[in-house]
Scaffold this active site. Structure first.
Site, PDB file in Angstrom:
ATOM      1  N   ALA B  14       9.661   8.595   3.696  1.00 33.48           N
ATOM      2  CA  ALA B  14       9.049   8.469   5.027  1.00 33.48           C
ATOM      3  C   ALA B  14      10.040   8.065   6.120  1.00 33.48           C
ATOM      4  O   ALA B  14      10.212   8.789   7.113  1.00 33.48           O
ATOM      5  CB  ALA B  14       7.894   7.470   4.966  1.00 33.48           C
ATOM      6  N   ALA B  15      10.712   6.937   5.950  1.00 27.82           N
ATOM      7  CA  ALA B  15      11.576   6.432   7.019  1.00 27.82           C
ATOM      8  C   ALA B  15      12.767   7.350   7.262  1.00 27.82           C
ATOM      9  O   ALA B  15      13.049   7.738   8.401  1.00 27.82           O
ATOM     10  CB  ALA B  15      12.067   5.019   6.661  1.00 27.82           C
ATOM     11  N   SER B  43       9.771  12.963   1.225  1.00 29.87           N
ATOM     12  CA  SER B  43       8.558  12.790   2.032  1.00 29.87           C
ATOM     13  C   SER B  43       7.259  12.976   1.276  1.00 29.87           C
ATOM     14  O   SER B  43       6.486  13.874   1.558  1.00 29.87           O
ATOM     15  CB  SER B  43       8.564  13.788   3.197  1.00 29.87           C
ATOM     16  N   CYS B  47       1.267   6.185  -1.038  1.00 28.82           N
ATOM     17  CA  CYS B  47      -0.039   5.523  -1.023  1.00 28.82           C
ATOM     18  C   CYS B  47      -1.102   6.361  -1.698  1.00 28.82           C
ATOM     19  O   CYS B  47      -2.188   5.880  -1.988  1.00 28.82           O
ATOM     20  CB  CYS B  47      -0.481   5.237   0.404  1.00 28.82           C
ATOM     21  N   ARG B 446     -17.316 -14.909  18.637  1.00 29.61           N
ATOM     22  CA  ARG B 446     -18.166 -15.819  19.409  1.00 29.61           C
ATOM     23  C   ARG B 446     -18.317 -17.157  18.683  1.00 29.61           C
ATOM     24  O   ARG B 446     -18.138 -18.228  19.248  1.00 29.61           O
ATOM     25  CB  ARG B 446     -19.530 -15.138  19.618  1.00 29.61           C
TER      26      ARG B 446
END
Lengths: 453, 453
Positions: B14-15, B43, B47, B446
């Protein structure tokens, strides 16, 4: 009252009852609270009406969040249903009310909350009051419409107006196995989307069997023994056993206006960030007010339960002696139509132009999951960014599962005034069942960042 | 080369390949690009390995995003697979490589990208190299494991380590109809969640039939004719026809370290915001680097394809003569396990404490859709906020459909340094099929805003 103060709330739905309940939570114990409501129920989920009509939600009671009895028991809030406020005397601090039996009262107040909601736009056309022509704004509307379907079993429905409610109703009729025609005055369904994105919604509707007619206005209704039988347009009559009008709403600010309170340019009651009107001890919240759009920086009136809840809560906190402010809106909306998730936030092209922005936009097709993962569905994300600054101005998403929630990422980015370059770099979650390695939002932001400057 | 410059990329996943492709897009035409990759493919979607093993993804090729041939054809990037970089000479600007046949070369560079990835943690225990004990880091690992399952059809699997990959593998084995035991050294699965949230994941796993053993460490492996037959812990031997080690990874920075580049405190290669190492013309990206955590403001090493893609792209843009910076991470991660969507972002309690924050936290149970809408499922949102400032520090979500994407809203809020009071007021989408009127994120923010000060 023994020296305690008195809060009167006009309107017993989301905004009014949120204000009342919150004033009870934070206010002094001896605060007396009265809510008057024109209809017969309080706090119901109006957004659930299409699902009630479709039969997905079985009973009307399922849509009621809290009954008047619950408010009285759990919050010591007195609720008078079928009671209309007809006049406010700001000087004397009194509200004039009339109940279903015609009994009139003067209700004194120390604090007043106006939560009168919205009025549906109904064209005053020949036959528009015929039996079988429905709006779908109140729970009573939904119940009556469902009863009409059960009694008359019409085979053809015509929906006038292709906004959120109109399309949700069209789908409800499809679920009943009916033939459905949707008439829309504009070019595509969902006028709050740009045309290219609206076209994707149209394609989904047509695939599901809806007969969609763009550039088509209703000019009247044909009737048969008092019941609607067709919707008349300039060049045709569309047979209809039942008709729903989904032509949007406008703020119901008549009472506030006649009391002399300031009304904004949108027709909504003008309020400050604490939801206070032009009168010191009078507050307003929900569909009847106008609020601040964080992107256009202009006032807008958007009828939506989620704003009503938040605004009511803000008003209630302030009335109770606390401090709360409403941060405005970015125009987020979402729905599920004919298997498509459809969402939008911020400004669309027409709105951005009207607000004086120069902008670039891009729409990118991608998939909801990693391309190799089963169940990956098409998703299209469109983003707008201001020229030179690259600031995100708006986003629209149409696609399969997970499309809708992506709008919330864009809403959060807009809320914070992010640029598309920043958005493209964000650390969004990634796992094959939920997105490609580059999430559709990131890809689109990246693509736009390359041109926005 | 005729005066053109040369980019060498070490690591073709990937990188590295993002950097190479981006340098091609923005760089000068005569830039020569060579990528060397130890493995046999470029590539691929690491995952996706658990889904390949599960059979949800049918073929290994489905996980390959781009082949070496594609890179050569479409990007004019020369790729040499089965070729390892064994040494970098920063002064001479040369990389020493050895291919599968043992052939050595010296590759000169003008720009170098180090994208050596991560090394899986594998305990050096008796029997840990037996047949049937697998890591799942590379595509080859996945293919071998799937082949092993097909050949030996084991009926019992033991997974050592209950992190993301471990649990995804546990589910893959369940899909094969196997009995699955998960051994975890800590109290609950998913150590990046707080224990109370991890417990929800455990409950889901146990419902799905997983035998989960907390506080349990593997101390060795029993074998039978060279094949694993059990995982030995301090007080038991867990029969296992196949074993997966999911013990996390650490940056593979050995090559960078021996070249004399600066290594950070996490063991990852130190880089600046443009992904440049301590050496002017040497860049690094992906699992081998350490990056900046926007909430803790400390360096972290997080192995994740989405960061690798972004960092590679940033390095490639800068090498090509453009300007890009990597904005850091907020620690977002997500997975789907045994019917539950599980996500987290920012700091958990232990991380917030380690970073020196005083904080409040709250976990709130709600539903994924309006309560009355069919298919509404439980969802629990936990948020952490800094004391006094109310700044959001982290969020965790476990629940049904739509739970995962809510983490992205929190990630976007963290990215912008929002307070929980602001988050609670945000204009998030609302429609009955997608959320209650108060979205679970808003309710939780909240609730926390009421105590964070």
């Amino acid at each position: 009252m023994n020296g305690g103060r008195r809060l009167v709330v006009i309107g017993g739905d989301a905004a009014g009852m949120s204000a009342a309940a919150q004033a009870r939570r934070v206010g002094p114990e001896d605060l007396e609270i009265l809510a008057v409501e024109r209809g017969s129920v309080t706090s119901y989920a109006a957004c659930g009406l299409p699902y009630l009509v479709a039969g997905i939600v079985p009973r009307p009671e399922d849509l009621i969040v809290r009954t008047p009895e619950t408010f009285e028991r759990d919050f010591a809030i007195q609720v008078r249903t079928r009671t209309e406020a007809t006049d406010i005397d700001l000087r004397a601090q009194r509200v004039h009310t009339v109940d279903a039996a015609g009994r009139e009262r003067e209700e004194p107040y120390d604090f007043l909350v106006i939560a009168t909601g919205a009025v549906p736009n109904r064209p005053d056309l020949p036959g528009s009051r015929a039996e079988g022509v429905f709006g779908v704004q109140t729970l009573d509307d939904g119940v009556r419409l469902r009863g009409y379907l059960e009694e008359h079993r019409p085979s053809r429905a015509v929906v006038v107006g292709a906004g959120y409610i109109g399309l949700e109703m069209a789908e409800a009729f499809l679920i009943h196995g009916m033939a459905v025609t949707v008439l829309e005055a504009g070019p595509e369904p969902m006028g709050t989307l740009d045309e290219d994105m609206g076209a994707l919604v149209r394609e989904g509707m047509v695939r599901a069997g809806v007969d969609f007619r763009p550039w088509t206005r209703a000019i009247g209704f044909e009737t048969d023994r008092g019941r609607v039988s067709a919707v008349v347009t300039e060049d045709a009559a569309h047979p209809a056993g039942v008709v729903v009008l989904g032509l949007g709403t406008r703020p119901d600010s008549a009472l506030a206006r006649s009391a002399g309170l300031r009304i904004g340019s949108t027709g909504g009651v003008a309020v400050d960030r604490r939801m206070r009107t032009s009168q010191e001890n009078v507050w307003a919240a929900g569909d009847c007010v106008e609020t601040f759009h964080r992107v256009s920086r202009a006032p807008v009136a958007i009828a939506l339960g989620t704003h009503a809840n938040k605004q009511g809560r803000v008003a209630g906190t302030n009335i109770g002696g606390g401090y709360a402010s409403f941060g405005g809106v970015v125009g987020t909306a979402v729905t599920k139509i004919c298997g498509l998730e459809v969402g939008r936030t911020g400004l669309n092209e027409a709105q951005a132009r009207a607000a004086g922005f120069e902008f670039e936009s891009v729409a990118v097709d991608s998939t909801t999951r990693a391309g190799y993962f089963p169940g990956a569905l098409p998703i299209t994300v469109k983003l707008l960014a201001e020229r030179r600054t690259g600031r995100l101005l708006g986003g629209q998403v149409v696609g399969g599962e997970g499309a809708a929630h992506r709008v919330d990422v864009l809403a959060t980015a807009l809320w914070n005034g992010m640029t598309v370059e920043e958005v493209a770099g964000m650390d969004l979650s990634y796992a094959p069942p939920f997105s490609p390695t580059w999430d559709p939002v990131l890809i689109t932001a990246r693509r736009l960042a390359e041109r926005a400057y």
